[in-house]
Design a protein around this motif. Structure first.
Motif, PDB file in Angstrom:
ATOM      1  N   THR A  69      -4.154  -0.942  -9.157  1.00  0.00           N
ATOM      2  CA  THR A  69      -4.226   0.497  -9.480  1.00  0.00           C
ATOM      3  C   THR A  69      -5.036   0.629 -10.780  1.00  0.00           C
ATOM      4  O   THR A  69      -5.348  -0.395 -11.414  1.00  0.00           O
ATOM      5  CB  THR A  69      -2.810   1.080  -9.702  1.00  0.00           C
ATOM      6  N   VAL A 112      -5.945   5.556  -0.469  1.00  0.00           N
ATOM      7  CA  VAL A 112      -5.621   4.140  -0.770  1.00  0.00           C
ATOM      8  C   VAL A 112      -6.182   3.212   0.303  1.00  0.00           C
ATOM      9  O   VAL A 112      -6.267   3.585   1.480  1.00  0.00           O
ATOM     10  CB  VAL A 112      -4.089   3.911  -0.881  1.00  0.00           C
ATOM     11  N   GLN A 164       0.840  -1.209   0.000  1.00  0.00           N
ATOM     12  CA  GLN A 164       0.000   0.000   0.000  1.00  0.00           C
ATOM     13  C   GLN A 164       0.870   1.252   0.000  1.00  0.00           C
ATOM     14  O   GLN A 164       0.643   2.190  -0.783  1.00  0.00           O
ATOM     15  CB  GLN A 164      -0.926   0.007   1.232  1.00  0.00           C
TER      16      GLN A 164
END
Ligand code: GAL
Ligand code: CA
Length: 364
Positions: A355, A290, A173
């Motif tokens: 992503t 995120v 992450q």
């Protein structure tokens, strides 16, 4: 049989002894044949009756988004693994966040003679008692997602853990943010001061994933010499609603300064985004958010561009590992063939970065 023989001899009255003997012999042969056919039929039927493997699944909280993804995978894969001779029966129990309630549910599974019980334990420190009870009933336990300490897992050789490596999820992450910082710093460093200002939305206190994701996401940045400044952190217990509330409060206090939101899971990342929209931000003004898990709503948010990335927590591979173990254990097979089993106890699945660039690979 004896009754039938008697009635038969009464019907043969008036015939010669030879005739009667011949009739009796042929009758007996036919009876023996019928009995043999009947026996074969019964034996055949018994063989065809499919064996049913009964698996109890005790969840800490059924409405947890990631766990409902695990359950969906378990249900689907259990169906796929059924054969003419083997049925897989899953019984899901919701602990609703109470260890006492979960203990009762597990005791019920043990009493009812389930073959295996999968435990998503409410309180990670409460495993020893459950392991001792399961051992007394000789029912193997597969802990998953919420990891008991090793010392407890060592109490019995029919106790296992299926999960993933939390440290890896934190590093991955942090890596998403680091890579964007290195490639195009302006996308993150909105105030241009060369520092990365962030807030951290944490999962339940004491959960292995909370501690390790929080620590390692930041480690991925500091190891790469990205200067960071923590503006705020708090637990939102994995929940979207609670994260929404925390973020709304931070937006009021430090709104304009937040450049990155690290959330220990996707539901909390989505809660932070909800709060930003509620505060009147446009999509362009959103901080860089995120998460972790790659749940279906998070993948949608990546597609929309509001969530910048996540780390896939492999629910499908975890469900598959649990069923591998459950089937082998209930069949009394050895565990040598079980993929990924380490030290006879642990199966940990790999995390993967998601992503916008590689989203297609993760869409259902
Ligand atoms: C984590 C997951 C969270 C939450 C938690 C429950 O692995 O990332 O979303 O499901 O487990 O124990
Ligand atoms: Ca900055």
């Amino acid at each position: 049989m004896i009754l039938t023989m008697k009635s038969c001899s009464s019907r043969s009255r008036g015939r010669s002894h030879a005739e009667v003997t011949a009739m009796n012999h042929s009758f007996l042969r036919r009876m023996a044949l019928l009995a043999a056919i009947g026996f074969c039929c019964l034996a055949g039927c018994a063989e065809e009756e499919p064996e049913t493997v009964r698996i109890g699944v005790a969840l800490y909280q059924q409405d947890d988004t990631f766990l409902s993804t695990i359950v969906q995978n378990l249900e689907q894969q259990a169906k796929e693994r059924e054969t003419a001779d083997r049925k897989l029966n899953l019984n899901i129990a919701d602990g609703r966040g109470s260890q006492a309630a979960q203990n009762e549910q597990i005791e019920r599974f043990l009493k009812q003679g389930y073959d295996v019980v999968c435990v998503n334990i409410v309180d990670r420190t409460a495993a020893a008692v459950l392991i001792d009870k399961a051992r007394a009933s000789n029912v193997p336990l597969i802990f998953f997602n919420r990891e008991p300490v090793e010392e407890d897992l060592m109490r019995w050789d029919k106790v296992f853990y299926v999960g993933s490596d939390a440290e890896q999820s934190g590093l991955l992450q942090g890596g998403i943010v680091r890579d964007v910082w290195k490639a195009d710093r302006g996308l993150i460093d909105r105030n241009g001061d060369g520092l990365l200002q962030y807030v951290m939305l944490e999962g339940e206190p004491g959960h292995q994933d909370t501690l390790l994701r929080t620590e390692n996401s930041i480690k991925a940045l500091t190891k790469a010499w990205v200067p960071v400044e923590k503006l705020a952190n708090d637990s939102a217990n994995w929940q979207r609603g609670q994260a929404h509330t925390r973020m709304a409060q931070w937006l009021k206090q430090i709104g304009q300064q937040v450049e990155v939101v690290f959330a220990n899971n996707d539901d909390m990342a989505l809660g932070a985004i909800d709060a930003c929209f509620e505060a009147g931000m446009s999509e362009d003004q959103l901080p860089f958010v995120v998460g972790v898990d790659a749940t279906p709503p998070a993948l949608e948010a990546i597609a929309e561009g509001t969530l910048k990335g996540t780390v896939r927590n492999n629910a499908s591979a975890q469900a598959s590992a649990m069923l591998d173990l459950a089937c082998a254990l209930s069949a009394g097979e050895g565990l040598n063939g079980i993929e990924g089993l380490k030290n006879g106890k642990y199966i940990r699945t790999e995390y993967a970065v998601v992503t916008p660039e590689n989203l297609d690979e993760f869409l259902p």
